[in-house]
Design a protein around this motif. Structure first.
Motif, PDB file in Angstrom:
ATOM      1  N   GLY A  33      34.157  43.504  30.001  1.00 19.41           N
ATOM      2  CA  GLY A  33      34.122  44.064  31.343  1.00 19.41           C
ATOM      3  C   GLY A  33      34.416  43.017  32.400  1.00 19.41           C
ATOM      4  O   GLY A  33      35.137  43.286  33.374  1.00 19.41           O
ATOM      5  N   VAL A  34      33.872  41.799  32.220  1.00 18.67           N
ATOM      6  CA  VAL A  34      34.145  40.711  33.156  1.00 18.67           C
ATOM      7  C   VAL A  34      35.638  40.404  33.182  1.00 18.67           C
ATOM      8  O   VAL A  34      36.238  40.244  34.262  1.00 18.67           O
ATOM      9  N   LEU A  35      36.239  40.312  32.009  1.00 21.02           N
ATOM     10  CA  LEU A  35      37.662  39.971  31.936  1.00 21.02           C
ATOM     11  C   LEU A  35      38.530  41.092  32.499  1.00 21.02           C
ATOM     12  O   LEU A  35      39.471  40.838  33.258  1.00 21.02           O
ATOM     13  N   ILE A  36      38.216  42.345  32.143  1.00 22.18           N
ATOM     14  CA  ILE A  36      38.993  43.478  32.653  1.00 22.18           C
ATOM     15  C   ILE A  36      38.896  43.550  34.175  1.00 22.18           C
ATOM     16  O   ILE A  36      39.900  43.744  34.875  1.00 22.18           O
ATOM     17  N   ALA A  37      37.688  43.382  34.704  1.00 19.02           N
ATOM     18  CA  ALA A  37      37.508  43.399  36.156  1.00 19.02           C
ATOM     19  C   ALA A  37      38.310  42.283  36.817  1.00 19.02           C
ATOM     20  O   ALA A  37      38.931  42.487  37.876  1.00 19.02           O
ATOM     21  N   SER A  38      38.313  41.100  36.192  1.00 14.13           N
ATOM     22  CA  SER A  38      39.051  39.963  36.756  1.00 14.13           C
ATOM     23  C   SER A  38      40.552  40.236  36.771  1.00 14.13           C
ATOM     24  O   SER A  38      41.241  39.891  37.744  1.00 14.13           O
ATOM     25  N   LEU A  39      41.052  40.869  35.707  1.00 17.34           N
ATOM     26  CA  LEU A  39      42.478  41.211  35.662  1.00 17.34           C
ATOM     27  C   LEU A  39      42.822  42.258  36.718  1.00 17.34           C
ATOM     28  O   LEU A  39      43.849  42.149  37.408  1.00 17.34           O
ATOM     29  N   ILE A  40      41.979  43.282  36.854  1.00 15.77           N
ATOM     30  CA  ILE A  40      42.214  44.321  37.867  1.00 15.77           C
ATOM     31  C   ILE A  40      42.182  43.701  39.265  1.00 15.77           C
ATOM     32  O   ILE A  40      43.045  43.974  40.108  1.00 15.77           O
ATOM     33  N   ALA A  41      41.177  42.862  39.516  1.00 16.08           N
ATOM     34  CA  ALA A  41      41.062  42.216  40.823  1.00 16.08           C
ATOM     35  C   ALA A  41      42.280  41.354  41.119  1.00 16.08           C
ATOM     36  O   ALA A  41      42.789  41.340  42.247  1.00 16.08           O
ATOM     37  N   THR A  42      42.764  40.631  40.098  1.00 10.97           N
ATOM     38  CA  THR A  42      43.942  39.778  40.282  1.00 10.97           C
ATOM     39  C   THR A  42      45.168  40.605  40.640  1.00 10.97           C
ATOM     40  O   THR A  42      45.929  40.262  41.565  1.00 10.97           O
ATOM     41  N   VAL A  43      45.375  41.710  39.931  1.00 10.85           N
ATOM     42  CA  VAL A  43      46.550  42.555  40.178  1.00 10.85           C
ATOM     43  C   VAL A  43      46.483  43.175  41.576  1.00 10.85           C
ATOM     44  O   VAL A  43      47.462  43.144  42.339  1.00 10.85           O
ATOM     45  N   LEU A  44      45.338  43.752  41.932  1.00 11.12           N
ATOM     46  CA  LEU A  44      45.198  44.390  43.242  1.00 11.12           C
ATOM     47  C   LEU A  44      45.320  43.371  44.374  1.00 11.12           C
ATOM     48  O   LEU A  44      46.014  43.607  45.373  1.00 11.12           O
ATOM     49  N   ALA A  45      44.662  42.233  44.217  1.00  6.16           N
ATOM     50  CA  ALA A  45      44.735  41.198  45.248  1.00  6.16           C
ATOM     51  C   ALA A  45      46.153  40.661  45.387  1.00  6.16           C
ATOM     52  O   ALA A  45      46.630  40.417  46.504  1.00  6.16           O
ATOM     53  N   SER A  46      46.835  40.493  44.253  1.00  9.56           N
ATOM     54  CA  SER A  46      48.207  39.992  44.295  1.00  9.56           C
ATOM     55  C   SER A  46      49.117  40.951  45.039  1.00  9.56           C
ATOM     56  O   SER A  46      49.985  40.534  45.820  1.00  9.56           O
ATOM     57  N   GLY A  47      48.916  42.261  44.821  1.00  9.90           N
ATOM     58  CA  GLY A  47      49.722  43.249  45.527  1.00  9.90           C
ATOM     59  C   GLY A  47      49.558  43.147  47.030  1.00  9.90           C
ATOM     60  O   GLY A  47      50.545  43.179  47.788  1.00  9.90           O
ATOM     61  N   VAL A  48      48.310  42.995  47.486  1.00 12.82           N
ATOM     62  CA  VAL A  48      48.054  42.899  48.929  1.00 12.82           C
ATOM     63  C   VAL A  48      48.541  41.564  49.486  1.00 12.82           C
ATOM     64  O   VAL A  48      49.259  41.506  50.494  1.00 12.82           O
ATOM     65  N   LEU A  49      48.183  40.481  48.817  1.00 10.79           N
ATOM     66  CA  LEU A  49      48.474  39.155  49.363  1.00 10.79           C
ATOM     67  C   LEU A  49      49.950  38.778  49.262  1.00 10.79           C
ATOM     68  O   LEU A  49      50.457  38.035  50.108  1.00 10.79           O
ATOM     69  N   LEU A  50      50.645  39.276  48.241  1.00  8.70           N
ATOM     70  CA  LEU A  50      52.089  39.033  48.185  1.00  8.70           C
ATOM     71  C   LEU A  50      52.802  39.717  49.348  1.00  8.70           C
ATOM     72  O   LEU A  50      53.754  39.163  49.924  1.00  8.70           O
ATOM     73  N   THR A  51      52.344  40.917  49.701  1.00  2.79           N
ATOM     74  CA  THR A  51      52.914  41.616  50.856  1.00  2.79           C
ATOM     75  C   THR A  51      52.651  40.833  52.136  1.00  2.79           C
ATOM     76  O   THR A  51      53.531  40.657  52.976  1.00  2.79           O
ATOM     77  N   ARG A  52      51.420  40.339  52.281  1.00  2.00           N
ATOM     78  CA  ARG A  52      51.082  39.549  53.461  1.00  2.00           C
ATOM     79  C   ARG A  52      51.818  38.213  53.464  1.00  2.00           C
ATOM     80  O   ARG A  52      52.236  37.713  54.516  1.00  2.00           O
ATOM     81  N   ASN A  53      52.005  37.620  52.293  1.00  2.00           N
ATOM     82  CA  ASN A  53      52.739  36.366  52.189  1.00  2.00           C
ATOM     83  C   ASN A  53      54.173  36.546  52.668  1.00  2.00           C
ATOM     84  O   ASN A  53      54.707  35.702  53.403  1.00  2.00           O
ATOM     85  N   ALA A  54      54.804  37.667  52.276  1.00  2.00           N
ATOM     86  CA  ALA A  54      56.163  37.955  52.736  1.00  2.00           C
ATOM     87  C   ALA A  54      56.188  38.147  54.252  1.00  2.00           C
ATOM     88  O   ALA A  54      57.125  37.714  54.935  1.00  2.00           O
ATOM     89  N   HIS A  55      55.155  38.810  54.784  1.00  2.00           N
ATOM     90  CA  HIS A  55      55.060  39.015  56.230  1.00  2.00           C
ATOM     91  C   HIS A  55      55.007  37.686  56.960  1.00  2.00           C
ATOM     92  O   HIS A  55      55.740  37.469  57.952  1.00  2.00           O
ATOM     93  N   TYR A  56      54.152  36.769  56.510  1.00  2.00           N
ATOM     94  CA  TYR A  56      54.034  35.477  57.179  1.00  2.00           C
ATOM     95  C   TYR A  56      55.278  34.617  56.971  1.00  2.00           C
ATOM     96  O   TYR A  56      55.638  33.829  57.855  1.00  2.00           O
TER      97      TYR A  56
END
Length: 421
Positions: free
Chosen positions: A385-408
């Motif tokens: 569960g810890v590993l699955i949650a970490s993978l989900i968090a990484t994917v979701l965060a990457s989606g948001v932050l990559l979009t913001r990174n492109a914006h900046y």
């Protein structure tokens, strides 16, 4: 940033002398950490999984000093302390000369960390309220793994405002300190106070030596290299902290926060900057990759049954949703009811991406998992569960932050091309 022709020439001329400079770049260290974690996962779940377990469970060290530890423990408690020293040192610089000098901005990540610990624990408890055999795992989703979170941010967020990294560092340190307190109070049978007092006393000595007066000034100007004094002192502080039952990486944070950030008269740089420059390549090139290699090898057994286990469900919801709600919601409410403020360089969507990133839980989460459960099946499900949650968090965060990174990136490019005068 691509290499210029002069940089390429320097690579050819100096060869290996350029490697430390590469390792001082967060993105290079991030790639090494992530690559080591992937290798660990593949190795642990391959036909050679038994070899992986044998390597990381191999013990060595002086038993008389209570340091006959496994390779995994040396990596997580020992090598990771170097990384935590650098983080504590970096935060000291921010509190004295940088972003966190303003109490209104320093307050926000601290309160966000507290909310980001409380909400995941509450979510886990609600999911497991009718299951007393798993309820004691409420502390598992509280912890953010600072090493992995900072590495992911470095890899995907090269154009994000530096204030976001500072926010994450501050939040993660407070988060780790809170998790250590939770372990000490709720998951440890007792602390050894004599070693703890010894560690605190030597930390006081360490802090005095950083003041730059009297003996400290003499040591700074001595013909002997400073490491002759500081290295044995730092190791003794770490060993006493480990023997006390407190997570030994706290010794690294404490020493980092005690570093002097102002140079003595006639010195070109402070001890804080000098030591960080020296240690950062070792941290990025050895400490963090070895830690990831020895810690990230979670074995997926019976993955289909993980999602029917309330412990695993509580961990996943706590780390992914709980961190987002706690950090983002807590920060927003704090700015409305207090004088705390979000850095003007950041937007709330930036903070949302960072809040998702804080859902990465490895070292401390896995440690609390080991302390929470004795049932083998529940333990494996919780680790998964810890590993699955970490993978989900990484994917979701990457989606948001990559979009913001492109914006900046577009924003910076537009600013660079705007004619002046």
């Amino acid at each position: 940033m691509p290499f210029s022709r002069s940089t390429m020439t320097e690579h050819k001329q100096y060869g290996l002398r350029t490697i430390p400079d590469l390792l001082r770049r967060d993105v290079v260290g991030g790639f090494l950490l992530i690559a080591a974690a992937v290798v660990a996962l593949l190795w642990a779940n391959s036909a050679f999984g038994a070899t992986y377990e044998a390597v990381r469970s191999f013990t060595f060290g002086p038993d008389s000093l209570h340091l006959n530890l496994s390779v995994q423990a040396w990596a997580a408690d020992g090598l990771l302390a170097v990384f935590f020293f650098i983080v504590g040192n970096e935060l000291k610089q921010e509190f004295t000369h940088g972003e966190l000098r303003d109490p209104r901005r320093a307050m926000l990540p601290i309160i966000a960390a507290i909310c980001g610990m409380a909400v995941p624990a509450i979510i886990y408890a609600l999911v497991n309220i009718n299951h007393p055999e798993t309820l004691q795992g409420w502390g598992i989703p509280m912890a953010t793994d600072i090493a992995f979170a900072v590495a992911i941010l470095a890899v995907i967020g090269r154009h994000l405002p530096p204030a976001l990294r500072t926010f994450l560092l501050t939040l993660a340190i407070v988060d780790d300190l809170g998790a250590i307190v939770v372990i000490a109070v709720f998951y440890t049978s007792g602390l050894s106070f004599l070693p703890l007092l010894g560690a605190l006393a030597l930390l006081a000595v360490f802090g005095y030596l950083q003041r730059g007066r009297g003996l400290a000034a003499a040591l700074d100007r001595s013909v002997l290299p400073n490491w002759v004094v500081y290295l044995p002192l730092a190791f003794t502080i770490w060993a006493l902290m480990h023997a006390s039952g407190v997570h030994a990486t706290i010794a690294g944070v404490a020493m980092g926060m005690l570093m002097r950030t102002v140079p003595l008269d006639g010195a070109s740089e402070s001890p804080s900057h000098r030591v960080e420059h020296l240690l950062r390549p070792w941290s990025a090139g050895i400490a963090l990759p070895v830690f990831a290699l020895m810690s990230a090898g979670v074995v997926f057994n019976g993955l289909g049954t993980v999602f029917t286990d309330t412990a695993a469900i509580g961990i996943i919801l706590g780390l992914v949703l709980g961190k987002l709600i706690g950090i983002l919601g807590g920060s927003w409410i704090t700015t409305k009811v207090t004088r705390a403020e979000l850095n003007p360089a950041l937007s709330w969507i930036d903070l949302a991406g960072m809040s998702l990133l804080a859902g990465i839980g490895f070292t401390v989460s896995l440690l609390i998992t080991e302390l929470s459960f004795t049932d083998g099946a529940v333990l494996e499900h919780a680790k998964s569960g810890v590993l699955i949650a970490s993978l989900i968090a990484t994917v979701l965060a990457s989606g948001v932050l990559l979009t913001r990174n492109a914006h900046y990136r577009r924003k910076h490019a537009g600013t660079a091309h705007t004619p002046t005068g």
